[in-house]
Write an enzyme that holds these catalytic residues in place. Structure first.
Site, mmCIF file in Angstrom:
data_model
loop_
_atom_site.group_PDB
_atom_site.id
_atom_site.type_symbol
_atom_site.label_atom_id
_atom_site.label_comp_id
_atom_site.label_asym_id
_atom_site.label_seq_id
_atom_site.Cartn_x
_atom_site.Cartn_y
_atom_site.Cartn_z
ATOM 1 N N LYS A 129 0.807 -1.217 0.000
ATOM 2 C CA LYS A 129 0.000 0.000 0.000
ATOM 3 C C LYS A 129 0.842 1.269 0.000
ATOM 4 O O LYS A 129 2.055 1.236 0.248
ATOM 5 C CB LYS A 129 -0.979 -0.031 1.180
ATOM 6 C CG LYS A 129 -2.127 -1.028 0.918
ATOM 7 C CD LYS A 129 -3.219 -0.961 1.956
ATOM 8 C CE LYS A 129 -4.349 -1.915 1.594
ATOM 9 N NZ LYS A 129 -5.390 -1.968 2.668
ATOM 10 N N ARG B 115 -3.023 -9.768 6.074
ATOM 11 C CA ARG B 115 -3.501 -9.962 4.688
ATOM 12 C C ARG B 115 -2.439 -9.427 3.733
ATOM 13 O O ARG B 115 -2.164 -8.241 3.712
ATOM 14 C CB ARG B 115 -4.815 -9.197 4.523
ATOM 15 C CG ARG B 115 -5.429 -9.309 3.151
ATOM 16 C CD ARG B 115 -6.717 -8.500 3.061
ATOM 17 N NE ARG B 115 -7.334 -8.616 1.747
ATOM 18 C CZ ARG B 115 -6.967 -7.879 0.691
ATOM 19 N NH1 ARG B 115 -5.984 -6.985 0.804
ATOM 20 N NH2 ARG B 115 -7.584 -8.047 -0.472
HETATM 21 N N1 LIG Z 1 -10.008 -6.655 5.651
HETATM 22 C C1 LIG Z 1 -9.343 -5.997 4.681
HETATM 23 N N2 LIG Z 1 -9.680 -6.207 3.387
HETATM 24 C C2 LIG Z 1 -9.001 -5.496 2.453
HETATM 25 N N3 LIG Z 1 -9.162 -5.470 1.094
HETATM 26 C C3 LIG Z 1 -8.251 -4.581 0.616
HETATM 27 S S1 LIG Z 1 -8.122 -4.209 -1.071
HETATM 28 C C4 LIG Z 1 -6.918 -2.925 -1.117
HETATM 29 C C5 LIG Z 1 -7.516 -1.644 -1.605
HETATM 30 C C6 LIG Z 1 -6.500 -0.573 -1.419
HETATM 31 C C7 LIG Z 1 -5.365 -0.561 -2.236
HETATM 32 C C8 LIG Z 1 -4.404 0.439 -2.049
HETATM 33 C C9 LIG Z 1 -4.589 1.411 -1.073
HETATM 34 S S2 LIG Z 1 -3.380 2.615 -0.827
HETATM 35 N N4 LIG Z 1 -3.810 3.960 -1.536
HETATM 36 O O1 LIG Z 1 -3.266 2.850 0.591
HETATM 37 O O2 LIG Z 1 -2.164 2.131 -1.450
HETATM 38 C C10 LIG Z 1 -5.736 1.413 -0.278
HETATM 39 C C11 LIG Z 1 -6.686 0.412 -0.445
HETATM 40 N N5 LIG Z 1 -7.503 -4.040 1.594
HETATM 41 C C12 LIG Z 1 -7.977 -4.611 2.761
HETATM 42 C C13 LIG Z 1 -7.626 -4.418 4.136
HETATM 43 O O3 LIG Z 1 -6.715 -3.643 4.528
HETATM 44 N N6 LIG Z 1 -8.342 -5.151 5.055
#
Ligand SMILES: Nc1nc2[nH]c(SCCc3ccc(S(N)(=O)=O)cc3)nc2c(=O)[nH]1
Length: 282
Positions: free
Chosen positions: A224, A258
């Site tokens: 991330k 995760r």
């Molecule tokens: N429980 C749980 N499920 C999840 N599913 C996802 S998908 C990731 C989406 C995303 C990608 C990138 C950034 S960023 N801008 O911070 O790089 C944010 C969110 N994540 C999580 C998480 O954490 N928990």
């Protein structure tokens, strides 16, 4: 230590930290460019993550990275159900469904999925009921806004860890009121969802406070932007940073991590756990 989490026909032992492998079946998976769209690719990827020590495979049919737009329920069903069906039948895998759609929850549960992972914390209409009736454990994740707007100048009137704790209070109460027992709940602070980098960093540093709910904590920081911003690394070079974060999360009480890179994370988590077992006040 939390007793085993009943996940359908699987039991997930959370007396020690476990690794959840990410299986993206979205065309624009934010870090693997949708390479794993074909059903066979997805199966092989899942098989490899299980072989590397993943306790759970998390399947998501809707991209929820910043700026992503929701997909139709039918589109999400078409993407995830064939994969769930084969993962359960051929690999007997413990499958977690990364979805907010009640219909996907119901159909995936009937195909043998073992856990619901809702980044919206069961707030969409019908989600709470669908999750309750599924009998499956549910991960409630903190997010402010929607992927389309959550990163447009996120701000909090209180320390981020208190905002997340307040959100958990509300969601847990709603779940219990809907007959979803507390011992089926997993909590997740939602790194990267409506949070600036400084929010994410403080949230991890203060995360121990969130163990006061007496519920298992799940964290997702793999690849991330909190890593990218601090280390100035592109997505494909964020594993070292991710391992440091996984280590710190386990030290602060996380029980499910995760990630994309399962093998390396299993070693980092197991190494951390071995140290914590020796001499930490029980
Ligand atoms: N429980 C749980 N499920 C999840 N599913 C996802 S998908 C990731 C989406 C995303 C990608 C990138 C950034 S960023 N801008 O911070 O790089 C944010 C969110 N994540 C999580 C998480 O954490 N928990």
């Amino acid at each position: 230590a939390p007793h085993p989490l009943r996940c359908g026909r699987h039991q997930l032992d959370l007396s020690y930290p476990r690794v959840m492998g990410i299986l993206n079946v979205t065309p624009d998976s934010f870090s693997d460019g949708g390479r794993h769209n074909a059903l066979d690719d997805a199966l092989r990827h899942a098989e490899r993550m299980l072989a590397e020590g993943a306790a759970v495979i998390d399947i998501g049919g809707e991209s929820t990275r910043p700026g992503a737009t929701p997909v139709s329920p039918q589109e999400e069903l078409d993407r995830v159900l064939p994969v769930v069906e084969r993962l359960v039948r051929e690999l007997d895998a413990l499958v977690s469904l990364d979805t907010s759609q009640p219909q996907v929850m119901r159909e995936a549960a009937s195909l043998g999925a073992g856990m619901i992972n809702d980044v919206r914390g069961l707030r969409w209409p019908g989600a709470l009921e669908a999750a309750a009736v599924s009998g499956l454990p549910v991960c409630l994740m903190h997010m402010v806004g929607e992927p389309t707007d959550m990163q447009l100048s996120p701000h909090y009137d209180m320390p981020i860890e208190d905002a997340v704790a307040a959100f958990f209070e509300t969601r847990i109460a709603e779940c219990e009121a809907a007959g979803l027992r507390r011992d089926r709940l997993v909590l997740d602070p939602g790194f990267g969802f409506g949070k600036r980098v400084e929010h994410n960093l403080r949230l991890l540093n203060r995360m121990q406070q969130l163990t006061d709910f007496g519920l298992p904590l799940l964290v997702g920081m793999s690849r991330k932007s909190m890593i990218g911003k601090v280390l100035a690394r592109p997505v494909e070079e964020r594993l070292p940073g991710g391992l440091a974060l996984a280590t710190m999360a386990v030290e602060r009480g996380a029980r499910i991590v995760r990630v994309h890179d399962v093998g390396p994370t299993v070693d980092a988590v197991n190494m951390t756990w071995a140290v914590l077992q020796e001499g930490t006040d029980a």
